[in-house]
Write a protein that holds these residues in place. Structure first.
Motif, PDB file in Angstrom:
ATOM      1  N   ARG A  58       3.679   5.370  -5.579  1.00  0.00           N
ATOM      2  CA  ARG A  58       3.284   5.786  -7.404  1.00  0.00           C
ATOM      3  C   ARG A  58       2.460   6.500  -7.702  1.00  0.00           C
ATOM      4  N   ASP A  59       1.544   6.397  -6.916  1.00  0.00           N
ATOM      5  CA  ASP A  59       0.333   7.220  -7.032  1.00  0.00           C
ATOM      6  C   ASP A  59       0.484   9.046  -7.088  1.00  0.00           C
ATOM      7  N   ASP A  77       0.342  -2.415 -10.820  1.00  0.00           N
ATOM      8  CA  ASP A  77       1.069  -2.293 -12.885  1.00  0.00           C
ATOM      9  C   ASP A  77       1.446  -3.905 -13.081  1.00  0.00           C
ATOM     10  N   LEU A  79       2.852   2.107  -3.334  1.00  0.00           N
ATOM     11  CA  LEU A  79       1.227   2.401  -4.463  1.00  0.00           C
ATOM     12  C   LEU A  79       0.767   3.969  -4.334  1.00  0.00           C
ATOM     13  N   GLN A  80       1.256   4.093  -2.778  1.00  0.00           N
ATOM     14  CA  GLN A  80       0.933   5.508  -2.400  1.00  0.00           C
ATOM     15  C   GLN A  80       2.062   6.590  -3.412  1.00  0.00           C
ATOM     16  N   ARG A 129      -4.035  -2.560  -6.592  1.00  0.00           N
ATOM     17  CA  ARG A 129      -4.207  -1.839  -8.416  1.00  0.00           C
ATOM     18  C   ARG A 129      -2.398  -1.212  -8.294  1.00  0.00           C
ATOM     19  N   SER A 189       1.060  -0.784  -0.183  1.00  0.00           N
ATOM     20  CA  SER A 189       0.013   0.092   0.211  1.00  0.00           C
ATOM     21  C   SER A 189       0.877   1.111   0.349  1.00  0.00           C
TER      22      SER A 189
END
Length: 215
Positions: free
Chosen positions: A94-95, A125, A91-92, A123, A88
């Motif tokens: 990345r976002d 990749d 991914l944060q 989510r 998590s």
């Protein structure tokens, strides 16, 4: 005995801010992050940031992956919790403008990631699952999460046809589960009895990571 979340998340390769791609690599039983560090040397890819969790006593859970889930507790839930928390965070990042995040598991690590992906459907990749399948003694079905879930995800699975630890039928069940949820699912089965990544497998993994890295 230390718990999984008390152990270091090992970094290897380029810094996250300089990466073309981030790989979250989960090692197998009796292994350590060194497994992926050695694999990175084989792949010879530039611009990869590896983040590698560490299992307590080199094992994410005590029993076999096709035993009833309760027989592998509490280590199993703890390991899945560590993966969820660490992933998590990646991914944060990345976002917020970071590189694409690929999850990559081998053996016990592939089993953990298959379980997490199919149940929680983060989510990510991309996903590379080598010699592993979802957990538990029986075939299972998995409902799609609300959009986007795993929609559009390219999942690549690999297995030997006669692996001594992971039966091929469970790998095929896992591929079928992803086919109903992801964008593209590919299963590569090679004639072998060894519990390892072949040169052909390494070449396919190299191509997959190159394809998903940003320019």
């Amino acid at each position: 005995m230390p718990s999984h979340d008390q152990l270091a998340l090992v970094h290897h390769g380029v810094a996250a801010e300089d990466a073309r791609i981030v790989v979250y690599g989960v090692h197998g039983r009796t292994q350590s992050p060194q497994f992926f560090i050695d694999l990175a040397a084989r792949l010879e890819l530039e611009g990869v940031c590896w983040w590698l969790p560490t299992a307590a006593d080199h094992s994410w859970y005590p029993g076999k992956f096709m035993e009833p889930l309760e027989s592998n507790q509490p280590q199993l839930d703890q390991a899945l919790g560590v993966i969820q928390d660490q992933l998590s965070h990646l991914l944060q990042t990345r976002d917020a403008g970071g590189a694409p995040v690929i999850v990559f598991g081998f053996s016990q690590g592939a089993c953990l990631l298959a379980e997490h992906l199919l149940v929680s459907q983060p989510r990510v990749d991309g996903a590379l699952l080598h010699t592993g399948g979802y957990l538990g003694p029986r075939a299972r079905s998995f409902a799609a999460a609300p959009d986007p879930g795993l929609s559009g995800l390219a999942v690549e699975l690999f297995s030997a046809d006669e692996d001594p630890w992971v039966p091929l039928h469970r790998v095929k069940d896992t591929a079928a589960a992803f086919e109903g949820l992801a964008g593209v699912t590919t299963l590569s089965v090679y004639r072998d009895e060894e519990h390892h990544i072949t040169e052909d497998g390494a070449a396919r993994i190299r191509e997959y990571l190159n394809r998903h890295a940003r320019a």
